[in-house]
Structures are given as C-alpha cells and as structure tokens.
Write an enzyme that holds these catalytic residues in place. Structure first.
Site, PDB file in Angstrom:
ATOM      1  N   LEU A 123       0.825  -1.211   0.000  1.00 48.81           N
ATOM      2  CA  LEU A 123       0.000   0.000   0.000  1.00 48.81           C
ATOM      3  C   LEU A 123       0.859   1.260   0.000  1.00 48.81           C
ATOM      4  O   LEU A 123       2.042   1.219   0.321  1.00 48.81           O
ATOM      5  CB  LEU A 123      -0.925  -0.033   1.225  1.00 48.81           C
ATOM      6  CG  LEU A 123      -1.843  -1.278   1.250  1.00 48.81           C
ATOM      7  CD1 LEU A 123      -2.345  -1.545   2.655  1.00 48.81           C
ATOM      8  CD2 LEU A 123      -2.997  -1.106   0.270  1.00 48.81           C
ATOM      9  N   THR A 154       6.008   0.650   2.303  1.00 47.68           N
ATOM     10  CA  THR A 154       7.044   1.420   3.004  1.00 47.68           C
ATOM     11  C   THR A 154       6.337   2.448   3.867  1.00 47.68           C
ATOM     12  O   THR A 154       5.737   3.399   3.353  1.00 47.68           O
ATOM     13  CB  THR A 154       7.974   2.110   2.009  1.00 47.68           C
ATOM     14  OG1 THR A 154       8.680   1.118   1.282  1.00 47.68           O
ATOM     15  CG2 THR A 154       8.979   2.999   2.740  1.00 47.68           C
ATOM     16  N   LYS A 229      14.856  -0.114   5.199  1.00 48.37           N
ATOM     17  CA  LYS A 229      14.425   0.503   3.943  1.00 48.37           C
ATOM     18  C   LYS A 229      14.628   2.020   3.978  1.00 48.37           C
ATOM     19  O   LYS A 229      15.196   2.605   3.041  1.00 48.37           O
ATOM     20  CB  LYS A 229      12.944   0.199   3.706  1.00 48.37           C
ATOM     21  CG  LYS A 229      12.290   0.960   2.553  1.00 48.37           C
ATOM     22  CD  LYS A 229      12.727   0.438   1.204  1.00 48.37           C
ATOM     23  CE  LYS A 229      12.117   1.241   0.055  1.00 48.37           C
ATOM     24  NZ  LYS A 229      10.704   0.988  -0.169  1.00 48.37           N
ATOM     25  N   LYS A 304       8.551  11.403   0.060  1.00 45.29           N
ATOM     26  CA  LYS A 304       7.754  10.687   1.072  1.00 45.29           C
ATOM     27  C   LYS A 304       8.660   9.814   1.954  1.00 45.29           C
ATOM     28  O   LYS A 304       8.549   9.843   3.189  1.00 45.29           O
ATOM     29  CB  LYS A 304       6.720   9.804   0.378  1.00 45.29           C
ATOM     30  CG  LYS A 304       5.941   8.891   1.331  1.00 45.29           C
ATOM     31  CD  LYS A 304       5.566   7.572   0.658  1.00 45.29           C
ATOM     32  CE  LYS A 304       5.429   6.458   1.677  1.00 45.29           C
ATOM     33  NZ  LYS A 304       5.421   5.119   1.060  1.00 45.29           N
TER      34      LYS A 304
END
Lengths: 356, 356, 356, 356
Positions: A123, A154, A229, A304
């Site tokens: 998502l 993420t 990540k 983001k």
C-alpha cells in the site's frame, strides 16, 4: 475459481478476455497445490508481485484500496470482462489483467482475511495500512487465528509495530517486509525484501517472499524491515544529490562528465548513484537521466520516504543533517515541477539556469 | 652528487649515516641513466614519492618548504649527517633518510630550477605553491626554457591556472597533478594522479608519474586535475557523513550495524564509505573506525579540501548545498577536538551523547 | 575645467546639456571652498554619493571603472555633450548627468590620484578594487604622500587589509568604509558607513562621509568595516529566508499572513525582515514584495555578499551552517531566474508551486 | 472547599500549612463569585497560571498528570499538609503551595470534568494531551455539554484539531491556546496566548485567559494557535543560531562583540536575538548568556518545538531548509551536553574550540 477475472486500482479498471485468461490460468494451475494467498494493493508494484505468486501456483484472493473502482467493476460484471480492450488503456493494464486472471475478487480486506490465513499487503502510505488492517472492514476484523500477515508497504516503523501489537491481540502474526528495487524488479521477481519479524516466523515469510524476489533479508524484530528501507533510501538520496552537485561542479570547472564519472568511480567518491544511475544525461545508457528523467523512482516518492526517515530520526533523537537537508531539497523539487520526474533530476534542478 | 644526504620538513630534521646512505645510493645508481628530477616538498606524501623516483634510478635535487629547518641542517653540516640517530625520531624519518640518500640538497626552489628542467612539487596549500613558484627565490626565477613543472599539491584550480600562465611567460610548462590515495599508496607507488595538462605534454608527464603511482589520468587542461580531486573529495565527504548519519539512525531503530552495512552494500545506498571504510567501529577490520579513528585521512585535511571545493563552487556559481553543509560539519568537528582524527569520526561526532 | 561634463558607466553614456550643466554647476560653486575630492566608480550608488559631495561644495575629479565607455565619450566629444537626450536612456542617467556637471573627468585612477589627496572609491567587487588601486594605471601609481583613500566598496576584508599595506608603503592611508542602505539612502544622503581605519584617521574620514550618510560608525582597524558589513548581511539573509519559510509554513497551516506577521512582531521571532521588509506580498505597503519583488536589494548582490562572508568564515575557521546554507539557497535562486529580483523573493522561491 | 490544600507534580509533593493556606484562601474568597475552573497540569508554567486564576477569585479543581505522586499525597493526608516544610524542597514549591491552597484536588481529569464546565490544560507534549482528554479516565469521558476546554500546551496542531473533533461529538468546545513568555511571564500574568478557536467562543476564552496574560490573540480556527506558536519558535531558533554564527564570525574578524551587536541592531540584521537576548556573554546584562546559559528556554525544549514545526512542514509539504537545519543543530546540541542550557548556548556550541 470464478470468471471475475478482474483487478482494479485507482479508478482504472483492469480486465481481460475470459478465454485468454482461462488458458493462461490453466497452464499455471498444475502447480497449485500451493497455499491460497490474500493480496491487498495491486498497484504498479503489487500487481507484478501478485502475478509472480500466481505463476508459482498460488491461488489468490485480491482486493485493492480503492473501493469505488471495485464497486464499478462488480456492477459492470461479465460485459466488462468480455471486452477488456474497451477499458484497457495501458500495456501494464493488459499485462496485469492477463496474468491475474484466476484471482478471486474480494469486496473488502475483511473478506480477504476470512478466506485465507496468509495475506500480503502492498500500500502507498501509513494511513492506508491503518485503514486496511484496523478500519471498519479491515483485515483484523475477521482474521483467522494463526494467520501470517506480511506488509510490504514502506511506512513508518512505529505503525508497523502498532499493527504487530494489534495483530497479536487477535492471534495473528504481522511482519513488515518493504522492498527495494523498482517496477522492473517487481515484474522479474528480482526484489529485495527487508523483513522485520519474530525469529520463528521468518522461515515461513521467506518461503513465500522468495517467489517474488531474489533476496529476503531478516533485519530483526518487527519494524526493522522499515528501518532498513528508510535508512537505505536516506543514504541513496544523500549520495544522489551529492553526485549531482559534484558532477555539476566538475563540469563547470571544465571536466568532461563521462571522464569525471570514470574518475569518481575508480576513487573514494564512488557510489551507486555515480556508478549505475548517474544523474547526468549521456553519461550512462538506459537510465532515467538519459531519457529526460522519465521512469525510475519519482521525486515525490523519494520525498515521502525521506519524510519517514525524518520522523524516525525525530522519534529517536538521531541527528541527520544531510538527510534532513536532502528532504528539504526534494521537497523544493516536488514543489517546483519535478514531482513526477526520476529522483536523479536533482542534477537538472541544480544546474537549472541553462533552461532559462 | 654531494654527501649531504639530508631532507628536512617542518622543524624536524631528517638525516642518515653517510656510509649507509652512500651504499644505498650506489646500489641504485646503476639505473640512473634516467633524468635528474627536482623535488620540492618532502612531507608525509612527498618523501615517499621522491623515494620511489630514486628507486627508479632518477637522481634528485630536493628542497623542502621550511627554510628555517633547512638552514639548521646546513649549519650543522657533516656532524649531523654522520649521526642521524641523534635526530631521527620516527620510523618514517629513518625510512626517508635511508632512501633519499643520494639526493642533492638545494638551498632554494630557485636553485632546484637552475639544475634541472623536470621539477615536481608537493606542498600543503595554495600559498606555499605561490611562494615556491613565484616567491623571491622561487622556481620561476631561474627556470630553464622548456622545463616541465608538475605540481602534485591539492590547491585552488585557479592558482594552478595562474601558475601555468606565469610559467608560459618564461617558456616553461606547468601542469597540475594532485593525487588520491594516502600515505600508504604514496609509499607503495600506488597513487592515482589526476592530471591537468596540455595534450602534447601529457605523455612526458605520465612517464614520470608512472614511477610513483598506478593510475595517471588525463583530466583536461590545466586546473582540471585539481577540479577532479576536489570533486572526488567533496562527494567523499558527503557520502561519509551520509553513511554516518544512516548507520547511527539505523542502530537507534534497532538494527545491528554489521547487518545494516550488509543491506546497504547490496542496495542502492552503497558507497565507498559504507563498503570499504565504514565509520562504525567493529563493522570492518583494518579501518580507522576500528582503531579509535587513528590514522587515515584527518578531519582538518578534509575540511581544507572542502574549503577548496567551496571556493571553486563560488567562483563558478555552482550550487552545492550538501557539499557546503558537509564543509560546515567538518569545520565544527575540527573546532571540537576531531581535527586529528580520521574523517570517518563523523559517526562519533553525530552519536556523541554516549560519551557524556 | 572643460565643458566635458560627463560621466560614464558600464557601456551607458551619461551626459547633460552644457547650458543646464553650467548653470547648475555655478549655483553649487559658491560653497566650494571645500576640498577637491577624487571619486572612482559612479554606478547606481556612487553616482548619488558623488552628487551629495558636490551639493556640499566639494569640487570633484571622477573616473569610472569601464575604460571603454570612457574612451567612447572622449571621442564623441562636444556633440555628445550638447545632446544628452540622444544618449540618455534612463531617469537615473539624467539625474546624474545634471548633477555631476562640474566634475572633472579623469582618464585613469592614476590621474585622479595625481590631482587630489582625498579619494573615494565605490566599486563592484574585490577585483575592481585591486585594479583601481594597484593596476598599471592605478591610484597607488601616483598617489600623493599623506593622501586619504576611502573605499566604500563591499569586498573581502583581506583585500582591504592588503590595500592598506600597499598604501602605507607609499605614504598614504587606506580605510574601508562600506555602506548599508540602498540606492534611495545613497540619493538622500542617508547611508550608514561602517569604517575600518586607524584611530587617528577616523575624524577626517567621518567629516567627509557625513556629507553622504547619516551614520558613520568606527568599527576598528582596517578591514573591520567590511567585517561588520558582511556580518550584517549574512544575518539579514538568514533572517529573511527564515521569515519566508515561517510565513509560508504558517499560511499553509491556515494563518492569515498579516495576522501572523503581527504575532511574530510582538514575539521573540521578530526581526527586521518580518517587521519592515516582510517578504509576503500584501503584508506591508511600499516594500519590494508588494511590487512583484522589483527594486530593493537584488538576489545576485546578496549572493555575492554571502560569498564574501563564506570566504571570511573559511579564512577564520568559523562555523556558519545557516549562513552557508543561505548562500547556497540564494545561489540556487540566482540560477533559477531570481537574480534581478529583490532578495525577499526567497518567499516566492519557497512557495513556487503556486506558479506552476 | 476541602482542607486538602495540595498540588503535586512529577514525584515532587507540594503542600502548605493549613492555617496559612486557609487564611490566604479566605482573603481570596470574597471575589469568588467567579466561575469554578478545572486546571490539569501544574508544572513550572501551569502552577503559576493556576495561581493567577485564584488571585482573580476563581475556585479551582486541579489535577496533575503524574498519578503516582497524586496517590502519594492522598495517602499521606493531613500529616503531610500540616508539615509542608518536611517535603518542600524548592522555593517554587512553597510559592505554589501557598497560593494553590484552596484548590480542590481531583483524582483524575475525568473527575475534573464532572465538576466544572470550564477546564484549562497545560501539559508537556501531544501524548499527554491525548491521555488527559481521551484516555480511560480522561476529560471527554464525563465532560458536561457546553463545556469550554482550553489547552495551553504546545503540541502538534493536528492533535489539537483531533481533540476539537472529539470534543464536538460530546457537545463540548475545545480550543488551543499555547503561550509565549517563560516562567516569569507566567508568574506575573504577562503571558501572550495564541488562540485557535471558533469565532463565537473567543470572547469567553479571552475573558478567562486575560487573568493569566497580557495579550490574547485570536489566530483563527482550532489549531492556528499552535501554528502561530511553532512558527514563532522556528523563526526564533533560526535567528538565534544566525545571530550566534554572525557574532562569532565578526569576533574572529576582529570586531568587538558589543560594537558588533550595536551595529547589527541599527541595521537590517537586527532581530530579537541580537537586541534583547544576545547569545554572547557580556554583551547584555540579565540574559542567560551572561549567566553561563542558566535559566531561560532550554535547548531540549526548543528541539521539541522544532520537531513539531518539522512535522507540520512535512504534513503541509512546506519547504523549511533553515528551520530543518536549525532543528538538526539543536538536536546535535541536545546530544552533546547542551540539553539543559538556554538555547542561546548555540553560540558556545559554535565556538566550542576555546573550551578544549
């Protein structure tokens, strides 16, 4: 398996001809003693990932995060499915539709959870994960005891940890497993998964993720997959902007860009951005910088991820001066017309004057 | 060749026993059909470089940039030379002294220029280069027509260009050839030279530099060698601080540092600093971070190189936001007790709180 | 004195009708028991400053830094002078020409120095000051012993100190006296002068500068005038960008900009930029932000001053993280089409997206 | 009104002699036709604010956020109250205890809400506000319809908005009203309140806040009070670090700090930090910099406020490059031993080298 061979995302409708789909489905079906998998989130990445599971024989039950488009599909029914060309507008669409044929369409994440105990979610952001898991028709509303819930989105590591706690309360195991590698790696089952999970769950997690990626790394407890990540992407952003600054400075000082890249890459300045993703047009073939910064990893998405890194840095009181400035520069770029360009367009932003 | 087998630097006196020196000098002399080379600047780097020229049979005439210590040596004369142990205080000293035996000592750069038409200089900063070339007893005061002047100092590219212009006026050719690789690479003739020179001179430049390094790269016209050097070091500084920030953030988020380094190095965040010079103690063996940040490339030197990069960026109006912030952070470190530590101690500076 | 009542700058030709000029000149002459002043550099600022000296009765001998345009004027001779309308293209031009009538035109700074022992210079950058003082036809070539040389340019403090040393060698006194206040303050004799001079010279310096400004501050020895100027402008740049960031953030959070400015100005966030030069259009009347960022203090000039500040910071090893980042941001703006806009356009740069 | 004249905070116990308290209470009581006010959070700021309400005749019912210390007080009962000297350890304690005598002690925020419809909260951070309003024994659990809830904490504006929504559901009005001005302003009723509230509520809000401050500013809808507060503090942090950089640079360039401050303050670089809170020791009397950076507004608290600003900037996609770097620098300082020092110690951090 129904004839609703359909997957939808973001007000676009994906479908494919029944006959072609069923043929394809049939050819895969021989392997399908594999477990049924729930898959929520069938976007640019998730669509390919789901397809790779089907290729490996896993029956799927799927849902996408855009309820309206799902409803539209259900209403249009068979007509739609028999005439995909009328609605298909992209190559990607056809690819997905042809492959996902055979997947069962669920009306909600909750329905997915009621029909399988192995669910993967992919998502866009933390809020979507909160909705899909804990919303009014979310997965945790009807999850089966002993279910394994793998989230490849993420998002904020603290949200992953919160979801793990909520899952534990209802007898399920939640793990975070964000990916690196872009759309091509998703298509070719070449992703790297960074997994935060309890030790005892990792074996089962790896077994399913191996079908969609080439590296599955156990990073530690829940949340550490996200941590790995966002750490990687923060360093990537820093070295990309650094490479862009350096290449631009060198060129202004009279250096040929290909020669400068060669020198950096044989010296201590080398990094992934200088070696395999150089931001200067013409230095490397087949990278976004040589294609007007089309494709690749968009500046808005990088912004983001850097926001997530900054949230994590604030929560842990970790100084990240370059990470923070990189975040600001990508935000400026996002505000200045670079949102949809590859993040290597930092080079263009810095040298900008030549365009005026 | 005189028996003044002596080299001096920075108020330290280097010398060696006449007998040992002459023996060694003799053993080298068989190869010395090679050209006589002038060498100015015999510090940590220059001393080793000069030695490698002698090993290849080049007779040397040398001068160091610290006139006072040179004077001291001259006054002390033979006594000094016959008793090197009395003044030698470091292993480096003995190494240099034993090897440089056979070099002729000049009383000024001008004297060096009067005795050979091939001169190499290796000096700390722009001001020293200005002094050695254009000062009252500088090289250009008595340079022979057709001389080749190779400056391996890391300085402002515009000073290199200014020296080239001045040299042209008196019939000589000046090229810039700064190095990458530290003291060990200098010792082992493993340096990389980045050369800014006219095309027609590069062949001759390469011939002599090959004896001190393993890579000699022609970067373009005069000044581009410096440009390449400061570009590399700016990107190195950025990626080192970026790696330090990232490793610190990841560790605070619960990741094991070795595992995090492994993940970065198989992903898009990898860079020289994460792979072969990781700033976190214990991640790699044999790097400064695992030896309390001793040795390596000092923070004060990196700060100096970043100052050169900023000057060049200002002169060319090139935006370098991360390079500029890295400069400021290394300056803060230099002011806070890190001046003599390896530049990977940025990690220690960022996590600092554990020390209080 | 000839009828060549002309001053030129930057390829523009300034002149005025003989009759008008002579009338005007005559009306001023009654006060000219005052000392003759040399003035070099008659640009936007210098032209007004020179005029104010004439208004106070000082005869002038002038030179501008663009030799070619000076030559052009000399060749065109009386024709030009009798027909200023043909060449005058701006209001400023006419103003200057009408007022500077009566000044003697010199052919070089050296000629200026040969005719007066009180000289003021107002030049764009360090290189021009070097040329005007130490160039082949520079002031120091024929300066009279005991001369007072006042440089109002904004340049590197170390260049001021170098000029002072050179002046001392030939028996003259050099002082730095950069100004704050823009073109309007220059016109209205409202400038602030920041003076670096020996104590014993300050009285004489102040006497002449008082005729062009309202504040003359003795900052210390030579170079400290420049130091004060670049310190002020660095803090100004920081607080301007800070104000722009803050106003933009507050507006995005739903605050009315006038109200937000009012709150800041009654609180600890207030600064000159928020109070009297607010960068948000419409908050204040009569400032550049309310006139499409026309007029005021250009971004390119601010970028230049910030470059001086960074040079000084590097020379003194002073950490200036925000000053450095502000420099980079103004450089980015200069490269992105904001060079000629007032420096308060930082607000526009940050919110930029609304323009796309 | 009970004889439990006690208020507690953070494991410290506040109490006062019954006789003295009752006398004081009595002398106030004549004015207490005023409304009963609930007050939650009696720390350094809240304690003084509550006292000023009592001085104006408002009966109080109070609660502090540290349940354990509250329990301790209740258990110790009258003994404690009759012997405050045994437990009082600070002057503040005595001041508070003597004044808050007469307040009713509640066992939870919920109890406060059940007894009055006018409640003020003053808490350290967003999480505390969430707990006090929506926790299991929170205000919203038993709030009376028509209640006015005023939160003076400095928190995330989005949390304020969330609290307002929750309050509306149960028929109450929530407004945010963070303060500027420190402990002294709280004590002397000199605070500035920045209020985010519906228009129709502001009159009533102002009426009560006027008793604790001298300025009550209506900023707009709920959340804008917080927005104004974090905007001010972000600009304050930027201009403080900017002032520290500038003063340090000027001093290194040879300027006297008092003279430099004077020049800045008559020029465009002036700001609150340079004028009334100069960070260089000795420039001003009576500020923290002249008292070894004791007192004032701590670096850790500034770091917290800058974190709120960054969260708001990320949520609204507002670029804040200097605000973001200031956040990082204050975080570095917090990690380096400056957490408890006044935020003007940025000067000390930058010049630091003199301490080594």
């Amino acid at each position: 398996m129904s004839s609703l061979n359909i997957v939808a995302r973001n007000s676009k409708v994906f479908a494919a001809q029944i006959c072609r789909n069923q043929q394809f489905g049939a050819s895969n079906r021989h392997a399908s003693s594999s477990a049924k998998v729930g898959f929520v989130g069938l976007g640019n990445m998730g669509g390919h990932m789901a397809r790779n599971l089907m290729k490996n024989g896993h029956p799927l039950i799927v849902f996408d995060t855009v309820p309206d488009s799902m409803q539209a599909i259900k209403k249009e029914g068979a007509t739609l499915a028999s005439s995909p060309q009328e609605v298909a507008s992209t190559v990607l669409l056809e690819q997905l539709a042809s492959v996902l044929t055979g997947a069962t369409l669920a009306s909600s994440p909750q329905e997915v959870a009621s029909q399988t105990n192995l669910i993967i979610t992919m998502l866009p952001a933390s809020q979507h994960v909160l909705d899909v898991y804990t919303g009014s028709s979310g997965i945790l509303g009807s999850v089966q005891k002993g279910s394994l819930l793998i989230d490849s989105s993420t998002i904020d590591p603290s949200v992953s940890q919160q979801m793990a706690e909520e899952s534990t309360k209802v007898g399920a195991t939640f793990v975070d497993a964000p990916v690196s590698g872009g759309v091509n790696a998703a298509r070719d089952a070449g992703l790297t998964f960074m997994v935060g999970s309890p030790d005892q769950s990792f074996g089962k997690v790896k077994e399913i993720l191996d079908k969609m990626g080439k590296n599955v790394v156990h990073c530690g407890s829940v949340g550490t997959g996200q941590a790995a990540k966002i750490c990687n992407n923060m360093l990537l952003a820093i070295s990309m902007i650094g490479t862009a600054e350096t290449m631009n400075l060198g060129m202004k000082l009279g250096l040929d860009p290909k020669l400068l890249a060669k020198i950096l890459n044989m010296s201590s300045g080398r990094c992934w951005s200088s070696e395999v993703y150089n931001p200067v047009p013409g230095v490397l073939d087949g990278v976004p910088s040589s294609n007007d910064y089309q494709g690749g990893f968009g500046t808005a998405l990088m912004t983001k991820d850097l926001g997530l890194a900054q949230n994590a840095a604030t929560a842990t009181q970790s100084p990240t001066p370059l990470g923070s400035l990189s975040h600001q520069l990508y935000r400026l770029m996002t505000n200045s017309g670079y949102a949809g360009k590859d993040f290597s367009s930092a080079f263009q932003f810095l040298k900008q004057q030549d365009k005026k």
